[in-house]
Structure formats: structure tokens, C-alpha cells
Design an enzyme around this catalytic site. Structure first.
Site, PDB file in Angstrom:
ATOM      1  N   ASP A  31       0.851  -1.190   0.000  1.00  0.00           N
ATOM      2  CA  ASP A  31       0.000   0.000   0.000  1.00  0.00           C
ATOM      3  C   ASP A  31       0.891   1.245   0.000  1.00  0.00           C
ATOM      4  OD1 ASP A  31      -3.225   0.502   0.969  1.00  0.00           O
ATOM      5  OD2 ASP A  31      -1.835   2.187   1.065  1.00  0.00           O
ATOM      6  N   ASN A  86     -12.902  -3.391   2.236  1.00  0.00           N
ATOM      7  CA  ASN A  86     -13.820  -2.272   2.428  1.00  0.00           C
ATOM      8  C   ASN A  86     -14.792  -2.201   1.252  1.00  0.00           C
ATOM      9  OD1 ASN A  86     -12.608  -1.290   4.837  1.00  0.00           O
ATOM     10  ND2 ASN A  86     -10.984  -0.315   3.638  1.00  0.00           N
ATOM     11  N   HIS A  99     -10.242  -5.275  -3.477  1.00  0.00           N
ATOM     12  CA  HIS A  99      -8.907  -5.546  -2.937  1.00  0.00           C
ATOM     13  C   HIS A  99      -9.038  -5.966  -1.478  1.00  0.00           C
ATOM     14  CE1 HIS A  99      -9.898  -1.249  -2.625  1.00  0.00           C
ATOM     15  NE2 HIS A  99      -9.299  -1.271  -1.445  1.00  0.00           N
TER      16      HIS A  99
HETATM   17  P1  5GP Z   1      -9.681   1.351   0.164  1.00  0.00           P
HETATM   18  O1  5GP Z   1      -9.740   2.623   0.963  1.00  0.00           O
HETATM   19  O2  5GP Z   1     -10.381   1.490  -1.168  1.00  0.00           O
HETATM   20  O3  5GP Z   1     -10.103   0.127   0.906  1.00  0.00           O
HETATM   21  O4  5GP Z   1      -8.142   1.112  -0.110  1.00  0.00           O
HETATM   22  C1  5GP Z   1      -7.445   1.679  -1.171  1.00  0.00           C
HETATM   23  C2  5GP Z   1      -5.992   1.631  -0.780  1.00  0.00           C
HETATM   24  O5  5GP Z   1      -5.216   1.861  -1.938  1.00  0.00           O
HETATM   25  C3  5GP Z   1      -5.593   2.714   0.224  1.00  0.00           C
HETATM   26  O6  5GP Z   1      -5.085   2.089   1.401  1.00  0.00           O
HETATM   27  C4  5GP Z   1      -4.536   3.538  -0.512  1.00  0.00           C
HETATM   28  O7  5GP Z   1      -3.474   3.948   0.315  1.00  0.00           O
HETATM   29  C5  5GP Z   1      -4.077   2.588  -1.597  1.00  0.00           C
HETATM   30  N1  5GP Z   1      -3.639   3.242  -2.803  1.00  0.00           N
HETATM   31  C6  5GP Z   1      -4.253   4.272  -3.458  1.00  0.00           C
HETATM   32  N2  5GP Z   1      -3.574   4.602  -4.562  1.00  0.00           N
HETATM   33  C7  5GP Z   1      -2.498   3.762  -4.620  1.00  0.00           C
HETATM   34  C8  5GP Z   1      -1.409   3.633  -5.548  1.00  0.00           C
HETATM   35  O8  5GP Z   1      -1.292   4.334  -6.554  1.00  0.00           O
HETATM   36  N3  5GP Z   1      -0.489   2.668  -5.256  1.00  0.00           N
HETATM   37  C9  5GP Z   1      -0.581   1.860  -4.175  1.00  0.00           C
HETATM   38  N4  5GP Z   1       0.369   0.961  -3.989  1.00  0.00           N
HETATM   39  N5  5GP Z   1      -1.596   1.963  -3.281  1.00  0.00           N
HETATM   40  C10 5GP Z   1      -2.534   2.906  -3.501  1.00  0.00           C
END
Ligand code: 5GP
Ligand code: ZN
Length: 113
Positions: A31, A86, A99
Site C-alpha cells: 500500500d 472495504n 482488494h
Molecule cells: P480502500 O480505501 O479502497 O479500501 O483502499 C485503497 C488503498 O489503496 C488505500 O489504502 C490507498 O493507500 C491505496 N492506494 C491508493 N492509490 C495507490 C497507488 O497508486 N499505489 C498503491 N500501492 N496503493 C494505492
């Protein structure tokens, strides 16, 4: 595959990521904004926007198996870890390609925030 999906773009190598595992069905990468010493995202190669659109239970099964394997690699299998998917606004989903978060390396609070 979705043209404008961030995680599909990572799968296509259009955006760099610190990849920790690749299988025929999934990839896993760190992440960008880690919330624990180990914070890995496990995603299917297939574009499924969220758990609400899941049609094939094997997709999440494969993600979970890979999470457990990576937990071993990361050395957190025995100490413990949390896996989280989530879904939509109240859970804070920001990327609409399903994810699984794998978080570990520190104690986790319960209930989650
Ligand atoms: P969500 O909030 O949708 O469950 O999780 C999305 C996750 O993706 C977040 O923890 C965020 O930090 C991560 N994330 C967002 N953009 C990127 C990216 O460009 N690269 C990586 N490796 N992680 C990302
Ligand atoms: Zn996608």
C-alpha cells in the site's frame, strides 16, 4: 480490465508498484500509504468493482489464500494479521477494484474505527 481503473493500470504495469507476489489470478503489492508495518493489497486480475459485484466466490478465495501466503513471507503469520475488504462509502472504499488489505506487524484495535 477497466481502462481508467487505478488497480487495472497497476496490473498493466502502467503505474509502478512494489509488487510482493504474482499468481495467474492475483497480484499483491505494498500500500502506498501503509497503516501498519506490513500493509499489502491483494487484488484479482479480473476487474470486479467491489464485493457487491462478486459473482465467482473463487476470486475471494484465491485472494484470501494468497494473503495467508504473504503473511508467512512477511513473518506475521504467527504473531497475527488482519484482512479487510472495504465496501462502499461507510467502509471507506476509495478504489473500486476489489482488494483485500493485509495488515500486520503491530497489535490491532477492535472494534475497527
Ligand atoms: P480502500 O480505501 O479502497 O479500501 O483502499 C485503497 C488503498 O489503496 C488505500 O489504502 C490507498 O493507500 C491505496 N492506494 C491508493 N492509490 C495507490 C497507488 O497508486 N499505489 C498503491 N500501492 N496503493 C494505492
Ligand atoms: Zn480494475
Amino acid at each position: 480490465m477497466a481502462d481508467d481503473c487505478l488497480f487495472c493500470r497497476i496490473i498493466r504495469n502502467e503505474i509502478p508498484a512494489k509488487v510482493v507476489a504474482k499468481t495467474d489470478d492475483c497480484i499483491a503489492f505494498r500500500d502506498i500509504n501503509p497503516q501498519a508495518p506490513s500493509h499489502v493489497l491483494i487484488i484479482p486480475r479480473e476487474h470486479v468493482p467491489s464485493l457487491n459485484q462478486l459473482r465467482d466466490p473463487d476470486v475471494v478465495g484465491r485472494m484470501a489464500m494468497l494473503a495467508a501466503e504473504i503473511a508467512k513471507q512477511e513473518g506475521i503469520a504467527d504473531s497475527g494479521y488482519r484482512t479487510v475488504i472495504n465496501t462502499n462509502a461507510d467502509a471507506g472504499q476509495t478504489v473500486f477494484h476489489i482488494h483485500m488489505h493485509l495488515l500486520g506487524g503491530r497489535g490491532m484495535g477492535w472494534p475497527p474505527g
